[in-house]
Design an enzyme around this catalytic site. Structure first.
Site, short mmCIF file in Angstrom:
data_model
loop_
_atom_site.label_atom_id
_atom_site.label_comp_id
_atom_site.label_asym_id
_atom_site.label_seq_id
_atom_site.Cartn_x
_atom_site.Cartn_y
_atom_site.Cartn_z
N GLU A 25 0.84 -1.20 0.00
CA GLU A 25 0.00 0.00 0.00
C GLU A 25 0.87 1.25 0.00
O GLU A 25 2.09 1.17 0.18
CB GLU A 25 -0.91 0.00 1.24
CG GLU A 25 -0.14 -0.01 2.54
CD GLU A 25 -0.91 0.60 3.69
OE1 GLU A 25 -0.97 1.85 3.72
OE2 GLU A 25 -1.40 -0.14 4.55
N LYS A 159 -5.78 -3.23 13.86
CA LYS A 159 -5.14 -2.16 14.64
C LYS A 159 -5.68 -2.18 16.07
O LYS A 159 -6.87 -2.36 16.31
CB LYS A 159 -5.39 -0.80 13.99
CG LYS A 159 -4.70 -0.65 12.63
CD LYS A 159 -4.80 0.78 12.13
CE LYS A 159 -4.04 0.96 10.82
NZ LYS A 159 -4.79 0.52 9.64
#
Length: 304
Positions: A25, A159
């Site tokens: 990414e 996360k």
């Protein structure tokens, strides 16, 4: 039919020869850290992929064109670019149509990888269900993308700022296998354990590659989430992080921060409150994921 993307020379050569490729990414470059550290880390992660036997394909939209793999000059320009959009499924096509520049999140990188026939993607951590989502409905598009786009995503787990149990529930509803690598515990980004076990466990890159191929044979939509624990030496213990995350979340709530602004705000405050340790850990886990993703990509090629 003309491709809706441009491949770097390195990626084109790798795919022409049937060599393994790993998608990467670009939001970690444009939104994750300042220049020149962002460029150094991007180059480091790409080199990790190469050393592990695969070719890196960093994804980004540059002046309306989707790029599958960036030249070093493009990487450097992106690292210094201003006002770069943060792209997900909803706004990727609009950014391209308006000839703008944008960095790819997990969802957008998965879309780009699918277009370019790349089966493995390494990232830091996925988005998910945010705390308080029962009121805000703040659920990352990453989860829906995992449910429909057939790419194996290597991350250090969800996360730690997320509501991890709810994130797992949404992934289960979407039919996404969540596979802990080399341990039973689900890792949680900066920590090796979220405090409970992952639904599935695999101990080798070969097993993960075989499961990816089996999903294709079964015509199952969607990808796999491989939760790769951060190296022990780089871990921040959950008991250290918990009060820090709680403080950052309370500050975000008090300031009315919402939508795409939540994650950057929380990560910045956690960086400040950990005196930089969270960023050091973040770099370590991204590099660790790049290695594993490359090993999986090599296995996919070997298995045919």
């Amino acid at each position: 039919m003309t491709h809706s993307y441009a491949r770097s020379a390195e990626v084109a050569d790798a795919q022409a020869s049937g060599s393994p490729v790993v998608a990467l990414e670009s939001t970690i470059i444009t939104h994750g850290m300042p220049y020149p550290q962002n460029l150094e880390v991007a180059r480091q992660v790409e080199d990790d992929v190469r050393k592990a036997g695969a070719t890196p394909a960093t994804m980004a939209v540059i002046s309306g064109r989707l790029h599958v793999g960036l030249s070093d000059a493009q990487l450097e320009a992106l690292a210094q670019a201003r006002n770069v959009a943060k792209l997900s499924r909803a706004d990727m096509a609009v950014c391209m149509a308006q000839k703008r520049t944008g960095a790819t999140t997990v969802a957008a990188t998965m879309i780009a990888a699918r277009l370019a026939n790349i089966g493995v993607f390494a990232t830091g951590g996925i988005g998910g269900v945010h705390m308080g989502a029962d009121q805000s409905f703040d659920v990352s598009a990453d989860l829906m993308e995992l449910g429909q786009t057939a790419v194996t995503v290597v991350a250090a787990g969800p996360k730690a700022i997320l509501d991890i149990p709810k994130t797992l529930e949404v992934l289960e509803t979407q039919g996404v296998p969540v596979i802990a690598y080399g341990q039973d515990a689900l890792p949680a980004f900066w920590s090796r354990s979220a405090g409970f076990d992952a639904p599935l466990r695999m101990d080798t890159a070969a097993e993960i590659a075989a499961a990816h191929k089996m999903r294709a044979r079964l015509a199952l939509p969607g990808g796999q989430l491989v939760a790769n624990p951060i190296p022990i030496s780089d871990e921040i213990a959950p008991e250290v992080l918990a009060p820090i995350i709680a403080q950052a979340q309370a500050e975000a709530d008090a300031q009315g921060i919402s939508a795409k602004a939540v994650t950057p705000f929380l990560l910045q405050r956690i960086f400040e409150l950990t005196e930089g340790r969270s960023l050091t850990a973040n770099i370590a886990l991204v590099r660790n994921n790049a290695w594993l993703a490359a090993e999986i990509a090599v296995e996919m090629t070997t298995q045919g």
